[in-house]
Design a protein around this motif. Structure first.
Motif, mmCIF file in Angstrom:
data_model
loop_
_atom_site.group_PDB
_atom_site.id
_atom_site.type_symbol
_atom_site.label_atom_id
_atom_site.label_comp_id
_atom_site.label_asym_id
_atom_site.label_seq_id
_atom_site.Cartn_x
_atom_site.Cartn_y
_atom_site.Cartn_z
ATOM 1 N N PHE A 1 98.588 8.348 104.069
ATOM 2 C CA PHE A 1 97.487 7.409 104.262
ATOM 3 C C PHE A 1 96.145 8.085 103.993
ATOM 4 O O PHE A 1 95.269 7.529 103.333
ATOM 5 C CB PHE A 1 97.539 6.862 105.690
ATOM 6 N N ILE A 2 95.989 9.303 104.497
ATOM 7 C CA ILE A 2 94.755 10.067 104.261
ATOM 8 C C ILE A 2 94.593 10.368 102.776
ATOM 9 O O ILE A 2 93.524 10.157 102.185
ATOM 10 C CB ILE A 2 94.768 11.375 105.076
ATOM 11 N N LEU A 3 95.665 10.882 102.164
ATOM 12 C CA LEU A 3 95.603 11.263 100.750
ATOM 13 C C LEU A 3 95.350 10.056 99.855
ATOM 14 O O LEU A 3 94.517 10.107 98.938
ATOM 15 C CB LEU A 3 96.905 11.957 100.337
ATOM 16 N N GLY A 4 96.059 8.954 100.114
ATOM 17 C CA GLY A 4 95.870 7.753 99.303
ATOM 18 C C GLY A 4 94.446 7.223 99.405
ATOM 19 O O GLY A 4 93.852 6.819 98.397
ATOM 20 N N SER A 5 93.877 7.245 100.609
ATOM 21 C CA SER A 5 92.503 6.770 100.789
ATOM 22 C C SER A 5 91.522 7.668 100.054
ATOM 23 O O SER A 5 90.590 7.177 99.392
ATOM 24 C CB SER A 5 92.161 6.731 102.288
ATOM 25 N N ALA A 6 91.701 8.981 100.168
ATOM 26 C CA ALA A 6 90.778 9.925 99.529
ATOM 27 C C ALA A 6 90.851 9.835 98.008
ATOM 28 O O ALA A 6 89.820 9.823 97.321
ATOM 29 C CB ALA A 6 91.082 11.346 99.998
ATOM 30 N N VAL A 7 92.066 9.761 97.465
ATOM 31 C CA VAL A 7 92.220 9.687 96.006
ATOM 32 C C VAL A 7 91.623 8.398 95.465
ATOM 33 O O VAL A 7 90.942 8.391 94.434
ATOM 34 C CB VAL A 7 93.705 9.818 95.618
ATOM 35 N N ALA A 8 91.867 7.272 96.154
ATOM 36 C CA ALA A 8 91.309 5.995 95.695
ATOM 37 C C ALA A 8 89.778 6.032 95.695
ATOM 38 O O ALA A 8 89.136 5.573 94.748
ATOM 39 C CB ALA A 8 91.810 4.858 96.583
ATOM 40 N N ALA A 9 89.189 6.586 96.755
ATOM 41 C CA ALA A 9 87.728 6.660 96.827
ATOM 42 C C ALA A 9 87.164 7.577 95.748
ATOM 43 O O ALA A 9 86.188 7.229 95.074
ATOM 44 C CB ALA A 9 87.307 7.162 98.213
#
Length: 333
Positions: free
Chosen positions: A116-124
C-alpha cells in the motif's frame, strides 16, 4: 461558443478534482510509513475507505476526455509518457489490491501494508514525473511523438515528481487533522507543519526552474502585459502559505488546513495553465490544432453535461454522509 475552450476547461476541472481528491488518498498511503501501529493504520485506512474508489473516477474522466476531445494530444502523450503512465496505473491497481487484502489476512498483513505504501508512493511520483515531462516539452514530429524512450526522465521531472509526492503527503496529513482525534490527530498536525514547509519550498524550486525550460514561459511570466496576469499567483501562494502555517500551529483549526492546502493546489494549477496557454503540448501543438471535429465535440459535450452533474452529485453526497470525525472503534467491511 468555443467548443475547444469548453473541453479544455472540463479537462482542467476533471484533472484538478482528481489531484485534490486522490491526492489526499495517496498521501494517506505514504503516511502509513509514519504510523506503524496497527490500530493507527486501520484508522488511517478507514478515513478514506468510503471515498477512495470514487476519487479515481476523475482520472478516468480526464483520460477519456483527453482521448475524445483532443485525440492528437492523447496519442502523443501516451507515446511520450508510456513508462510513467503505466507505472502509475500498475501502482494504483497494486495499491487497490493491497487496500482490500490487508483486512483479510493476518500472516501477510505487513506485506500488504508495504504494498500500500509502495503503490501510493510510485503513483504519486509517476504523476509528478509526467507533469514535469509535459512542462519541459515533448518532441513532436508532424502529428506524432518524435522523441526518445527516456526523454521523460530528467532532473526537472524528478524534481516535480518529488514535489507532487510531498504535496500529497501534506494533503493526506491535513485530511487526518480534519478526520481524527487524539494522538493520530496531533501527530498528523506535526507532520503537516513539516510537509507544508517542504511543499512550499518545492513549489518555489519548480517555479524558479520552469521559466528556463522554454522561452515562452519566460515571456509569459516576466514580460508585459502577461506579467500582470501572472504576478498575483506567486503573491497569493505566499499569503496562503503563511495562512496555512498559522492554521496548523493553532489548536482548534481542523478544517482550515485542508481547505487552504486545496487553495494552494488550485493556485499551482492556475500557474500551470498560465504557463501552458494556449498550448496543449508546449510549445508545439495548440488546443485548436489537437481538437477533435466540432461535431464530435458537440456530441460528447451533451453527454458530459448529463454525466458531470451526476458524478459531482454522488461524490458530494458521499463526502456529506461520511462527514465529521472518525470513530476509531468502527471497522471497515
Amino acid at each position: 461558443m468555443d467548443l475547444t475552450l469548453a473541453w479544455a476547461g472540463l479537462l482542467v476541472l476533471a484533472v484538478f478534482i482528481y489531484v485534490v481528491l486522490d491526492g489526499f488518498d495517496l498521501g494517506i498511503g505514504m503516511l502509513f510509513a509514519l504510523f506503524p501501529a496497527r490500530r493507527d493504520r486501520d484508522l488511517l485506512m478507514n478515513s478514506v475507505a468510503p471515498v477512495w474508489d470514487g476519487n479515481e473516477t476523475w482520472l478516468v474522466l480526464g483520460g477519456g476526455g483527453l482521448f475524445a476531445a483532443f485525440p492528437m494530444a492523447y496519442g502523443i502523450y501516451m507515446t511520450a509518457l508510456y513508462a510513467p503512465i503505466i507505472a502509475m496505473l500498475l501502482a494504483l491497481v497494486f495499491r487497490g489490491v493491497a487496500f482490500e487484502y490487508r483486512w483479510r489476512t493476518e500472516r501477510w498483513r505487513r506485506w500488504w501494508d508495504r504494498a500500500f505504501i509502495l503503490g501510493s508512493a510510485v503513483a504519486a511520483l509517476a504523476q509528478g514525473i509526467a507533469l514535469g515531462a509535459v512542462l519541459q516539452g515533448i518532441t513532436v514530429d508532424g502529428r506524432s511523438y518524435g522523441g526518445g524512450w527516456w526523454d521523460w526522465l530528467t532532473p526537472f521531472t524528478l524534481l516535480t515528481g518529488v514535489a507532487v509526492a510531498i504535496g500529497y503527503v501534506l494533503l493526506g496529513a491535513c485530511w487526518l487533522v480534519l478526520k481524527t482525534e487524539g494522538e493520530v490527530h496531533d501527530r498528523a498536525r506535526r507532520i503537516a507543519v513539516g510537509a507544508a514547509g517542504i511543499t512550499v519550498a518545492m513549489i518555489g524550486a519548480v517555479s524558479l526552474a520552469t521559466p528556463f525550460l522554454e522561452a515562452a514561459y519566460w515571456t509569459r511570466w516576466f514580460t508585459m502585459p502577461t506579467a500582470l496576469v501572472a504576478a498575483p499567483v506567486p503573491v497569493a501562494v505566499a499569503a496562503l502559505s503563511l495562512w496555512l502555517y498559522r492554521s496548523l500551529t493553532r489548536d482548534g483549526h481542523d478544517l482550515a488546513p485542508f481547505l487552504l492546502t486545496l487553495g494552494l493546489f488550485a493556485l499551482c494549477f492556475a500557474g500551470l495553465c498560465i504557463s501552458l496557454w494556449p498550448y496543449i503540448i508546449p510549445t508545439s501543438v495548440t488546443l485548436w490544432e489537437a481538437a477533435a471535429p466540432p461535431s464530435s465535440q458537440w456530441f460528447m459535450l451533451v453527454g458530459a453535461m448529463v454525466m458531470l452533474p451526476l458524478i459531482l452529485g454522488y461524490t458530494g453526497y458521499a463526502y456529506w454522509v461520511f462527514r465529521g470525525k472518525l470513530d476509531p472503534d468502527e471497522g471497515y467491511h
